[in-house]
Design an enzyme around this catalytic site. Structure first.
Site, PDB file in Angstrom:
ATOM      1  N   TRP A 137       1.181  -1.106  -0.070  1.00  0.00           N
ATOM      2  CA  TRP A 137       0.018  -0.130  -0.146  1.00  0.00           C
ATOM      3  C   TRP A 137       1.019   1.442  -0.149  1.00  0.00           C
ATOM      4  CZ3 TRP A 137      -1.775   3.911   3.513  1.00  0.00           C
ATOM      5  CH2 TRP A 137      -3.114   4.438   3.109  1.00  0.00           C
TER       6      TRP A 137
ATOM      7  N   ASN B  55       7.408  -3.473   5.680  1.00  0.00           N
ATOM      8  CA  ASN B  55       6.143  -2.839   6.154  1.00  0.00           C
ATOM      9  C   ASN B  55       6.557  -1.853   7.128  1.00  0.00           C
ATOM     10  OD1 ASN B  55       3.517  -1.857   6.737  1.00  0.00           O
ATOM     11  ND2 ASN B  55       2.767  -3.596   7.869  1.00  0.00           N
ATOM     12  N   GLY B  56       6.437  -0.466   6.952  1.00  0.00           N
ATOM     13  CA  GLY B  56       6.740   0.565   7.789  1.00  0.00           C
ATOM     14  C   GLY B  56       7.201   1.759   6.699  1.00  0.00           C
TER      15      GLY B  56
ATOM     16  N   GLU C 130     -20.792   8.454  12.901  1.00  0.00           N
ATOM     17  CA  GLU C 130     -20.275   7.118  12.460  1.00  0.00           C
ATOM     18  C   GLU C 130     -21.040   6.813  11.352  1.00  0.00           C
ATOM     19  OE1 GLU C 130     -18.030   5.486  12.822  1.00  0.00           O
ATOM     20  OE2 GLU C 130     -18.474   3.152  12.313  1.00  0.00           O
TER      21      GLU C 130
ATOM     22  N   GLU D 107     -17.596   6.265   3.327  1.00  0.00           N
ATOM     23  CA  GLU D 107     -16.232   5.113   3.275  1.00  0.00           C
ATOM     24  C   GLU D 107     -16.596   3.960   1.978  1.00  0.00           C
ATOM     25  OE1 GLU D 107     -14.377   3.218   6.291  1.00  0.00           O
ATOM     26  OE2 GLU D 107     -16.211   3.092   7.302  1.00  0.00           O
TER      27      GLU D 107
ATOM     28  N   LYS E  10      -7.382  -1.274   5.962  1.00  0.00           N
ATOM     29  CA  LYS E  10      -7.872  -1.821   7.209  1.00  0.00           C
ATOM     30  C   LYS E  10      -7.069  -1.383   8.422  1.00  0.00           C
ATOM     31  CE  LYS E  10     -10.777  -4.208   9.760  1.00  0.00           C
ATOM     32  NZ  LYS E  10     -12.063  -3.361   9.974  1.00  0.00           N
TER      33      LYS E  10
END
Ligand code: M6R
Length: 611
Positions: free
Chosen positions: A75, A101-102, A483, A490, A606
């Site tokens: 991503w 990742n990071g 919410e 979204e 997510k």
């Protein structure tokens, strides 16, 4: 967010990697790739787009023979999503591959140093620096383990790393700092993964890596070292989530499955915490004295978890008769917060890995506050760094749009309010018993709403063509409208906003014109009349209103409003627990009508482990 899988063992690695990556798809990704070591050769395939493309390109992995490999779903953070920027990244020598990742914060500086030493870079990523650094150090010292150590000493930032070197086709290296990574102990080999979902088909015996740890995996075992290179014995965890629980279970989308799971999830989250009508938190280490001595209370979270916090602010203030600050984690961390010893910071996170929330937690902890987290993923970073953890026990949540995690977080916050209020002497007997009984009745009342989902589907069909929607409400209805609005925007990509009804007249009402859809929440009964006058106010400007109210008020509402959605009544403080269900369903069915990719909405992930 990026996903990592790695395998070393006696079987072919590529099919395992592709299968593991598929289970991580829900995290959101724009490209994917795998690297496999076989016959002392490193073969890499990576490509932009869905995993199916990678799978086809490699003939379901058959083109990459070998029993050691690493895989990645990316991503984008540094460099656009394309084939070159996709992971794994390979060093100039072609012998070392890395998945990450990071974010490597000093990558520009390291890249410039390496360029001066003659290295050339293909991608725009920070990760390629790791591969090239390893190459450089390996060249210098001739020992790959030492090269890994030197690289780890040189990089700053956050990382979960999977590393393979063609010269060592029987071992994989893994390192972690501020990004999730776990180890899986299998029969025919061992694994790494950023998420347990990738591994449950192969093993349920796992260990969570901690910051600063380095693991060396081979077919026969896993050795783990701390920052000082001392061997570490890890606690093993048995994962008892069923594979089925991580799959759709017959529903068209994970989101619908997870909406439908909410009665069960609320029961799981609360039943063991209510014994003989009393709230019992055996998982809370705070003594009654410590609870009575709490100074300020903060709730810190992001997105939907933050919206739970907004509901929590209203309810905790009501039950504890003290100020509760609710803060967006991304703002809290840079706000020089006035928080310290004696204060309680309640951190809410489904994944337990949200970077902004994690950073806020650390900031509060550094200043001496006590951290109580409400988390779904067991053993996640936020859970491990908290003084107290209340797990929501909602099970894996796969759809990007959160549903059951939101509901269970709220149930725990409500229970906590009752529990603290009782100890602090601010909740009377009647409120205590009403709240406890109300919480126990929620699953059945939710089931009633879920049974009427086709009714909500019909309303959704009538609303799906709108391009601008306003959610309005007062007090807890306002908290819930935040919410409702997020859920809708979204997954359906409809522009939507949530407003405190009383605030409309201070500007926003100018946007209401003929046919504008207004979803009016009128569930908080003490303010029913006020809600009604706001409905009239927007109708007078031409709004098309869909009202959500309690059964008892449905007839009165229907006199003024053509579209009314009534739901069962509960304690006013618990009403958002029921109100969120039709809002989730409404968003779901509207997105369905519009043909959206419901479980994986565009641009979203997510687990948001970048700032
Ligand atoms: O895992 P977390 O609860 O920390 O995630 C925070 C937000 O990213 C998350 O709640 C997000 O807003 C939802 N997926 C939206 O449905």
């Amino acid at each position: 967010m990026c996903g990592i899988v790695g395998f070393v063992g006696s079987e072919q690695a590529a099919p395992i990697l592709l299968d593991g990556l598929r289970r991580l798809e829900y995290r959101g990704y724009d490209s994917s790739g795998i690297a496999v070591c076989g016959d002392c050769e490193l073969r890499v395939k990576k490509v932009r787009g869905r995993l199916d493309v990678l799978s086809e390109l490699t003939h379901q992995g058959a083109d990459l023979p070998g029993t050691l490999g690493i895989g990645h779903t990316r991503w984008a953070t540094h460099g656009e999503p394309n084939d070159v920027n996709a992971h794994p990244h390979v060093s100039s020598s072609g012998r070392i591959a890395v998945v990450h990742n990071g974010i490597i914060e000093n990558y520009m500086e390291l890249k410039n140093q390496l360029i001066q030493k003659g290295y050339t870079f293909r991608s725009e990523t920070d990760t390629e620096v790791v591969a090239q650094l390893l190459d450089y150090y390996y060249d210098q010292c001739g020992d790959f383990f030492e090269a890994v150590m030197c690289m780890l000493n040189a990089v700053d930032g956050a990382y979960a790393l999977g590393i393979v070197c063609a010269d060592y086709p029987d071992r994989m290296y893994a390192a972690r700092k501020d990004a999730p990574l776990l180890l899986g102990y299998g029969e025919g080999g061992n694994y790494i993964a950023s998420d347990v979902t990738a591994l449950i088909r192969y093993t349920r015996d796992i260990a969570y890596m901690d910051d600063g740890e380095l693991a060396i995996l081979s077919a026969g075992g896993i050795r783990i070292y701390d920052r000082q290179m001392r061997p570490v014995e890890k606690e093993h965890h048995h994962v008892d989530w069923e594979i089925d629980a991580a799959e759709k279970g017959g529903y068209a989308h994970f989101m619908l499955k997870e909406i439908m799971e909410q009665p069960r999830a609320i029961r799981d989250a609360t039943a063991a915490r209510i014994q003989n009508g009393r709230v019992v938190f055996s998982d809370l280490n705070m003594t009654p004295e410590q609870i009575r001595a709490i100074g300020k209370i903060y709730i810190v979270a992001c997105g939907s978890s933050y919206h739970v916090g907004v509901v929590g602010k209203y309810n905790l203030e009501r039950m504890l008769r003290r100020n509760v600050e609710v803060c967006l984690a991304s703002e809290f961390r840079y706000s020089d917060p006035i928080v310290g010893e004696g204060d309680l910071v309640i951190v809410i996170s489904q994944s337990g890995e949200t970077l902004d929330t994690m950073a806020a937690l650390r900031e509060a902890k550094k200043r001496g506050a006590r951290i109580l987290s409400i988390v779904n993923v067991v053993g996640s970073s936020i859970a491990r760094e908290s003084d107290d953890v209340l797990y929501t026990w909602a099970g894996p949540e796969i759809a990007v749009a959160t549903t059951k995690a939101y509901s269970t977080q709220m149930a725990l916050l409500n229970l906590l309010g009752v529990y603290f209020g009782d100890i602090m002497g601010t909740v009377d007997y009647e409120t205590y018993t009403d709240m406890v009984r109300g919480i126990q009745a929620l699953p059945e009342q939710m089931e009633e709403i879920l049974l009427r989902r086709e009714e909500i589907h019909t309303l959704a069909q009538e609303c799906a063509h709108h391009e601008d929607v306003f959610f309005i409400g007062r007090n807890l209805d306002y908290a819930l409208s935040l919410e409702g609005s997020l859920k809708l925007k979204e997954i359906s990509y409809i522009h939507s906003e949530a407003y405190a009804s009383g605030e409309l007249k201070h500007g926003t009402i100018s946007l209401i014109e003929d046919g504008t859809l207004v979803i009016a929440l009128s569930l908080y009964d003490p303010l029913f009349d006020k809600a009604m006058s706001n409905v009239v106010e927007v109708q007078a400007r031409g709004a098309r209103v869909l009202a959500l109210t309690i059964d008892r008020r449905a007839a009165a509402m229907a006199e003024r409003v053509p579209m009314v959605l009534p739901i069962p009544e509960t304690e006013p403080m618990l009403q958002p627990q029921l109100g969120v269900v039709p809002l989730q369903l409404l968003a779901y069915y509207i997105a369905l009508e519009r043909g959206c990719d419901i479980d994986k909405p565009r641009n979203l992930a997510k687990s948001v482990t970048v700032e």
